[in-house]
Write a protein that holds these residues in place. Structure first.
Motif, mmCIF file in Angstrom:
data_model
loop_
_atom_site.group_PDB
_atom_site.id
_atom_site.type_symbol
_atom_site.label_atom_id
_atom_site.label_comp_id
_atom_site.label_asym_id
_atom_site.label_seq_id
_atom_site.Cartn_x
_atom_site.Cartn_y
_atom_site.Cartn_z
ATOM 1 N N ALA A 1 8.168 -0.145 10.829
ATOM 2 C CA ALA A 1 8.171 -1.612 10.965
ATOM 3 C C ALA A 1 7.106 -2.257 10.090
ATOM 4 O O ALA A 1 7.380 -3.245 9.385
ATOM 5 C CB ALA A 1 7.976 -2.004 12.428
ATOM 6 N N VAL A 2 5.899 -1.717 10.125
ATOM 7 C CA VAL A 2 4.823 -2.301 9.317
ATOM 8 C C VAL A 2 5.113 -2.091 7.835
ATOM 9 O O VAL A 2 4.961 -3.007 7.027
ATOM 10 C CB VAL A 2 3.444 -1.736 9.713
ATOM 11 N N TYR A 3 5.537 -0.887 7.464
ATOM 12 C CA TYR A 3 5.881 -0.611 6.070
ATOM 13 C C TYR A 3 6.907 -1.622 5.572
ATOM 14 O O TYR A 3 6.760 -2.186 4.477
ATOM 15 C CB TYR A 3 6.435 0.811 5.917
ATOM 16 N N SER A 4 7.955 -1.864 6.348
ATOM 17 C CA SER A 4 9.030 -2.767 5.945
ATOM 18 C C SER A 4 8.517 -4.166 5.670
ATOM 19 O O SER A 4 9.005 -4.852 4.758
ATOM 20 C CB SER A 4 10.116 -2.815 7.018
ATOM 21 N N ASP A 5 7.540 -4.599 6.423
ATOM 22 C CA ASP A 5 6.956 -5.916 6.222
ATOM 23 C C ASP A 5 5.992 -5.911 5.040
ATOM 24 O O ASP A 5 6.044 -6.785 4.175
ATOM 25 C CB ASP A 5 6.254 -6.367 7.504
ATOM 26 N N VAL A 6 5.119 -4.919 4.989
ATOM 27 C CA VAL A 6 4.109 -4.838 3.923
ATOM 28 C C VAL A 6 4.769 -4.753 2.545
ATOM 29 O O VAL A 6 4.325 -5.368 1.586
ATOM 30 C CB VAL A 6 3.171 -3.628 4.160
ATOM 31 N N ARG A 7 5.830 -3.981 2.438
ATOM 32 C CA ARG A 7 6.492 -3.753 1.145
ATOM 33 C C ARG A 7 7.755 -4.601 0.965
ATOM 34 O O ARG A 7 8.581 -4.323 0.105
ATOM 35 C CB ARG A 7 6.866 -2.277 1.000
ATOM 36 N N ALA A 8 7.906 -5.660 1.738
ATOM 37 C CA ALA A 8 9.136 -6.467 1.747
ATOM 38 C C ALA A 8 9.600 -6.870 0.346
ATOM 39 O O ALA A 8 10.795 -6.807 0.046
ATOM 40 C CB ALA A 8 8.951 -7.708 2.619
ATOM 41 N N GLU A 9 8.704 -7.252 -0.525
ATOM 42 C CA GLU A 9 9.085 -7.711 -1.857
ATOM 43 C C GLU A 9 9.554 -6.578 -2.764
ATOM 44 O O GLU A 9 10.120 -6.832 -3.831
ATOM 45 C CB GLU A 9 7.927 -8.465 -2.508
ATOM 46 N N LEU A 10 9.317 -5.327 -2.365
ATOM 47 C CA LEU A 10 9.670 -4.177 -3.193
ATOM 48 C C LEU A 10 10.834 -3.366 -2.645
ATOM 49 O O LEU A 10 11.281 -2.407 -3.284
ATOM 50 C CB LEU A 10 8.458 -3.252 -3.342
ATOM 51 N N LEU A 11 11.330 -3.719 -1.464
ATOM 52 C CA LEU A 11 12.331 -2.891 -0.788
ATOM 53 C C LEU A 11 13.628 -2.737 -1.566
ATOM 54 O O LEU A 11 14.394 -1.799 -1.306
ATOM 55 C CB LEU A 11 12.616 -3.430 0.611
ATOM 56 N N HIS A 12 13.894 -3.591 -2.531
ATOM 57 C CA HIS A 12 15.107 -3.465 -3.353
ATOM 58 C C HIS A 12 14.987 -2.345 -4.385
ATOM 59 O O HIS A 12 15.987 -1.913 -4.954
ATOM 60 C CB HIS A 12 15.411 -4.796 -4.042
ATOM 61 N N LEU A 13 13.785 -1.850 -4.633
ATOM 62 C CA LEU A 13 13.574 -0.760 -5.584
ATOM 63 C C LEU A 13 13.769 0.579 -4.881
ATOM 64 O O LEU A 13 13.305 0.764 -3.757
ATOM 65 C CB LEU A 13 12.157 -0.838 -6.169
ATOM 66 N N PRO A 14 14.455 1.523 -5.523
ATOM 67 C CA PRO A 14 14.785 2.789 -4.852
ATOM 68 C C PRO A 14 13.592 3.512 -4.238
ATOM 69 O O PRO A 14 13.691 4.007 -3.117
ATOM 70 C CB PRO A 14 15.432 3.625 -5.964
#
Length: 185
Positions: free
Chosen positions: A24-37
């Motif tokens: 959950a925290v990772y998903s929020d922290v890296r939200a702007e990068l989640l589209h990158l593999p």
């Protein structure tokens, strides 16, 4: 105003009770990068599950008074033959690899709690639990935050020992190291 004083830290040596909060925290922290593999949640989850089974795995999570997870760090103990060292170019000097080290695998803090000292508290708690290892090592994307993240690690005593390209989808990372209290003694 958000402050580091309003959080509590919890440590984990077993992935299962921390897994959902880490994701959950990772998903929020890296939200702007989640589209990158390399940064996609399934890629992180695969790494987390693999790392969680590695020797000496240890995590520290930060929580608000209401129990919301807002930051994390995790790592594990690595030996001289670990793939971590083998991916670094040039080959790190034996003084760093001849004894077990603590590898900081992930560190992240949600935006409202950044610049509060939370990341440093998480990091220092992880290192304090690994006093037998003379060195701590990590890998950082030198482009993260336009170089601010690497400069932050440098301010914590880390220096570059080479580069690593852990997977085809990952950026080229700067491999860094610093002595722990055991290494500084």
């Amino acid at each position: 105003m958000t402050t580091a004083q309003t959080i509590s830290l919890r440590t984990f040596t077993d992935l299962a009770p921390a897994r959902d909060d880490l994701i959950a925290v990772y998903s929020d922290v890296r939200a702007e990068l989640l589209h990158l593999p390399n940064y996609a949640v399934p890629a992180f989850t695969e790494r987390l599950d693999r790392h969680g089974g590695d020797p000496g795995w240890f995590a520290v999570l930060a929580y608000t008074e209401a129990g919301e997870p807002i930051g994390y760090v995790y790592g594990n103990v690595i030996e001289s033959a670990d793939r971590w060292w083998k991916r670094i170019k040039p080959t790190p000097p034996a003084q760093y690899t001849d004894r077990p080290a603590i590898a900081v695998k992930e560190l992240g803090v949600r935006v409202p709690w950044r610049k509060t000292g939370t990341a440093k508290r998480l990091h220092d708690t992880l290192l304090a639990a690994h006093t037998a290892q003379p060195y701590a090592t990590l890998m950082v994307n030198p482009a993260a935050g336009d170089g601010k993240v690497q400069r932050l690690y440098e301010s914590w005593g880390y220096w570059s020992i080479g580069v690593s390209h852990p997977s085809p989808d990952s950026p080229i990372l700067t491999a860094m190291i610093r002595p722990t209290e055991a290494g500084a003694a």
